[in-house]
Enzyme design. Structure first.
Site: not given
Ligand code: NAD
Ligand code: ZN
Length: 251
Positions: A111, A128, A136, A160, A225, A241
């Site tokens: 995240n 990430h 920059c 810069c 899921e 979660a």
């Molecule tokens: P993903 O979006 O691919 O998958 C989300 C997963 O979370 C699914 O398997 C889903 O079933 C599960 N889920 C949904 N609600 C839930 C809950 N309440 N409790 C537990 N699980 C739950 O997520 P990913 O695998 O982290 O990949 C997404 C990519 O996009 C990453 O690279 C991330 O950096 C980025 N991203 C980040 C954020 C954030 O920072 N919050 C949000 C969206 C996407």
């Molecule tokens: Zn710079």
């Protein structure tokens, strides 16, 4: 595997943790879903903004080809995040880190929302990057986006004068190798890793559970899921979660 109820799944998770010394939390977008942060694939890969899919908007290509659009997209995401607070799962993870129940507690997240740190977790590895920070494109200068003038997009580097970009790993880019090495070491040495809210589709973050497993550690998935990682896991807790994580760690 026979289906068992949530209470039994929680009991099994607690049992797997009884002898653990080194615990790792490997988290993804689903962990922040109950904070109001949209997931990527959780909604059926449907996250679209101005008719463009997430993957296209968050691509490395845009840094060069259309930085203004990239910034508008990230400003929009920051606006969504401004209303989001850590949920019960983030808070429990931070408490587990502070209690000393385990020898080590590590948090490795995909995240970019900074909510683990906001909840009080220390030393979080943000594989990430962090969406609240700009860096920059030419030198090593980084700063909080909040402190930058919001009309200039892309913002100019104060050191810069070059264009700045969001400090996140975009599609088509590599992860910071130091962060990845540390995350792999944590996965390798974990007695138990809790894999929470990730679809397990994003490489190389999705290899961390495999590293734990092949090093003899146990894996507990928390996700409502089935995912690409389910078959690898010793236990899947089929719940959200914010509901399940506090139940697993309550006294
Ligand atoms: P993903 O979006 O691919 O998958 C989300 C997963 O979370 C699914 O398997 C889903 O079933 C599960 N889920 C949904 N609600 C839930 C809950 N309440 N409790 C537990 N699980 C739950 O997520 P990913 O695998 O982290 O990949 C997404 C990519 O996009 C990453 O690279 C991330 O950096 C980025 N991203 C980040 C954020 C954030 O920072 N919050 C949000 C969206 C996407
Ligand atoms: Zn710079």
């Amino acid at each position: 595997m026979t289906k068992v109820g949530l209470t039994t799944q929680i009991e099994r998770a607690r049992f797997l943790l009884t002898k653990a010394k080194r615990v790792a939390f490997l988290t993804g977008a689903g962990l922040s879903a109950e904070s109001g942060v949209p997931t990527f694939r959780g909604g059926g890969n449907s996250l679209v903004w101005r008719s463009r899919p997430f993957a296209e908007l968050s691509s490395a290509q845009l840094v060069r080809e259309d930085p203004k659009l990239l910034w508008e997209w990230f400003d929009y995401r920051l606006g969504v995040l401004a209303k989001c607070q850590p949920n019960a799962a983030h808070h429990t993870i931070a408490q587990v880190g502070a209690t000393g129940w385990f020898e080590t507690v590590s948090v490795v997240t995909q995240n970019v929302d900074g909510l683990h740190t906001a909840a009080g977790s220390v030393g979080v590895i943000e594989l990430h990057g962090n969406i609240r920070v700009a860096r920059c494109t030419e030198c090593s200068y980084q700063t909080e986006i909040e402190g930058l003038p919001d009309k200039v997009r892309p913002p100019e580097c104060q050191e810069c004068g070059a264009a700045m970009r969001p400090n996140v790993v975009l599609f088509g880019e590599f992860l910071d190798s130091q962060d990845l090495n540390r995350a792999q070491e944590i996965a390798r040495s974990a007695d138990v890793a809790l894999v929470i809210g990730t679809s397990g589709l994003v490489y190389p973050a999705n290899e961390l559970p495999l590293i734990t497993k092949s090093s003899g550690g146990k894996l507990i998935e928390i996700n409502p899921e089935q995912t690409a990682l389910t078959d690898l896991c010793d236990l899947s807790v089929r719940s959200s979660a914010a509901h399940a994580v506090p139940m697993i760690f309550e006294n």
